[in-house]
Design an enzyme around this catalytic site. Structure first.
Site, PDB file in Angstrom:
ATOM      1  N   ASP A 171     106.250 -63.863 102.762  1.00  0.00           N
ATOM      2  CA  ASP A 171     107.507 -63.224 102.173  1.00  0.00           C
ATOM      3  C   ASP A 171     107.477 -62.088 101.744  1.00  0.00           C
ATOM      4  O   ASP A 171     106.896 -60.763 101.974  1.00  0.00           O
ATOM      5  CB  ASP A 171     109.218 -63.348 102.610  1.00  0.00           C
ATOM      6  CG  ASP A 171     109.087 -64.398 103.895  1.00  0.00           C
ATOM      7  OD1 ASP A 171     107.669 -64.736 104.688  1.00  0.00           O
ATOM      8  OD2 ASP A 171     110.214 -65.294 103.543  1.00  0.00           O
ATOM      9  N   TYR A 201     111.546 -78.921 108.729  1.00  0.00           N
ATOM     10  CA  TYR A 201     111.144 -78.099 107.957  1.00  0.00           C
ATOM     11  C   TYR A 201     110.063 -78.728 106.439  1.00  0.00           C
ATOM     12  O   TYR A 201     109.054 -78.964 106.759  1.00  0.00           O
ATOM     13  CB  TYR A 201     111.768 -76.775 107.015  1.00  0.00           C
ATOM     14  CG  TYR A 201     111.114 -76.094 106.140  1.00  0.00           C
ATOM     15  CD1 TYR A 201     109.856 -74.785 106.519  1.00  0.00           C
ATOM     16  CD2 TYR A 201     111.008 -76.520 104.646  1.00  0.00           C
ATOM     17  CE1 TYR A 201     109.181 -74.213 106.353  1.00  0.00           C
ATOM     18  CE2 TYR A 201     110.288 -75.522 103.939  1.00  0.00           C
ATOM     19  CZ  TYR A 201     109.449 -74.617 104.539  1.00  0.00           C
ATOM     20  OH  TYR A 201     108.565 -74.103 103.149  1.00  0.00           O
TER      21      TYR A 201
HETATM   22 MG    MG Z   1     114.367 -64.805 103.607  1.00  0.00          MG
END
Ligand code: MG
Ligand code: ADP
Length: 386
Positions: free
Chosen positions: A174, A226
């Site tokens: 990200d 996850y």
């Molecule tokens: Mg985030």
């Protein structure tokens, strides 16, 4: 409401702090085109930075400590940038304060700042509103504090903030995408070497559109799932005697699978190995100037692999992908961690309405709440605006 109008952001800064900001910095959210659940396997990812971004107006602090307010939240949060610890700041401001903390952890002398932030990255849609805040904060702090950090170092500092200050176990995609985004390009990342390459993906020039379909589905069971996927991958790597699944070559996949007894773990491995191969195939095609339409099947195969082998899709995602394909998309897939969040669809620019309508209609037929559908184009990474 957020706005791209810097005049109004500057005005809000003056209203809050009684002086002009020294500047405005921005960092984008991101969406991953392909390469899902590969990052923690040392593999390849291919996100793009978005035009939706977080903007931060900042100036050296008037007082001894730092202050931040968000136009999307109530109240001003105050903290000492130089000595803040993860216990001191919780909630949304942790993404800001944690960035100063993480810079301090690198041995850098951080400035105390007054800040106003304004973001139009939707929260929780899988578009990384959190990395946008971290990278915009980092850009402002490094500029105003005259700190020498490369974009990749700043991205890793953002990851440190998110992992160790906020407390979210995420990879580095990200922040790397938010720092290294480039208009008309994807951000190809080797998550092991941290090599980053901008690969051409000029959608408007190709007459194409990339739709994000935010399912608005409630996230269910994400945390445990996850962790379970991660540990299955780590366990498989150990069984295979490799550092990470990235080290399993696609042509050796059958041999590798024969050495794993648990059929569930076999399927997890098959997803990761084939997904890495799909990313490389897409990169090769686009690097060579190939037609972006041709990557459609790889996107759709990625979805099938995430649905059948990695088992991280939910009906909202599967229905969105099926409906988009039926309505004429070249390819479609879930994006992000799964279990909700968003899907993407690659479509002819003049088919945006038709595909959007097809997805909305399928949602209505399934009794799902209406999704949010909007086109995105690759945009620049973090930078000073003003
Ligand atoms: Mg985030
Ligand atoms: P995402 O997938 O959008 O990154 P995260 O849970 O990682 O989701 O980060 C979302 C969090 O980031 C929000 O809960 C909030 O704390 C913070 N955040 C995002 N946008 C803003 C904003 N405009 N103002 C303040 N905080 C924000």
């Amino acid at each position: 409401m957020s706005t791209d109008d810097l005049t109004s952001l500057r005005r809000r800064f003056r209203e809050a702090y009684g002086c002009e900001p020294a500047g405005v910095w921005a960092a984008p959210g991101r969406v991953n085109l392909i390469g899902e659940h590969t990052d923690y396997n040392d593999g390849f990812v291919l996100p793009l930075a978005l035009t939706r971004r977080c903007r931060i107006a900042a100036a050296p602090a008037a007082g001894r400590s730092s202050r931040v307010l968000s136009l999307q939240q109530e109240g001003i949060v105050e903290f000492d940038a130089a000595s803040v610890t993860p216990e001191d700041v919780r909630g949304w401001a942790a993404y800001v304060a944690g960035m100063f903390w993480a810079l301090g952890q690198r041995g850098l002398e951080v400035p105390e700042l007054d800040m106003v932030l304004d973001s139009d990255v939707p929260v929780g849609a899988g578009l990384s509103s959190s990395a946008a805040i971290e990278c915009a904060t980092g850009a402002a702090a490094t500029d105003l504090g005259s700190l020498e950090l490369s974009p990749t170092e700043l991205a890793l500092t953002g990851q440190r903030c998110e992992n160790d200050f906020v407390g979210a176990a995420t990879g580095n995609m990200d922040q790397l995408a938010s720092m290294h985004g480039k208009s008309g390009h994807l951000v190809f990342i080797d998550t092991r070497s941290l090599a980053v390459e901008n690969v051409p993906f000029d959608l408007p020039a190709a007459g194409l559109a990339l739709l994000v379909i935010d399912t608005c589905a409630p996230h269910a069971l994400v945390d445990g799932q996850y962790a379970a996927r991660r540990s299955a991958c780590e366990q498989a790597a150990q069984t295979l005697g490799v550092q990470a699944l990235r080290d399993v070559a696609p042509e050796r996949l059958d041999d590798a699978l024969a050495r794993i007894t648990d059929p569930t773990v076999q399927r997890r491995v098959r997803h990761v190995v084939t997904e890495d191969a799909r990313v490389l195939q897409v990169v090769q095609h686009l690097r060579a100037g190939g037609d972006p339409r041709d990557i459609g099947p790889a996107l759709t195969q990625s979805h099938a692999s995430l649905r059948d082998d990695f088992e991280v899709t939910v009906p909202h995602l599967d229905v969105a992908v099926e409906a988009a394909l039926q309505a004429g998309a070249y390819g479609a897939r879930m994006t992000g961690g799964g279990f909700g969040g968003s899907a993407i669809a690659l479509v002819e620019a003049d088919a945006v309405d038709q595909v959007s309508q097809g997805v909305r209609q399928a949602y209505a037929e399934h009794g799902f709440a209406a999704p949010q559908i909007f086109p995105v184009v690759p945009a620049d990474g973090a930078k000073r605006l003003d």
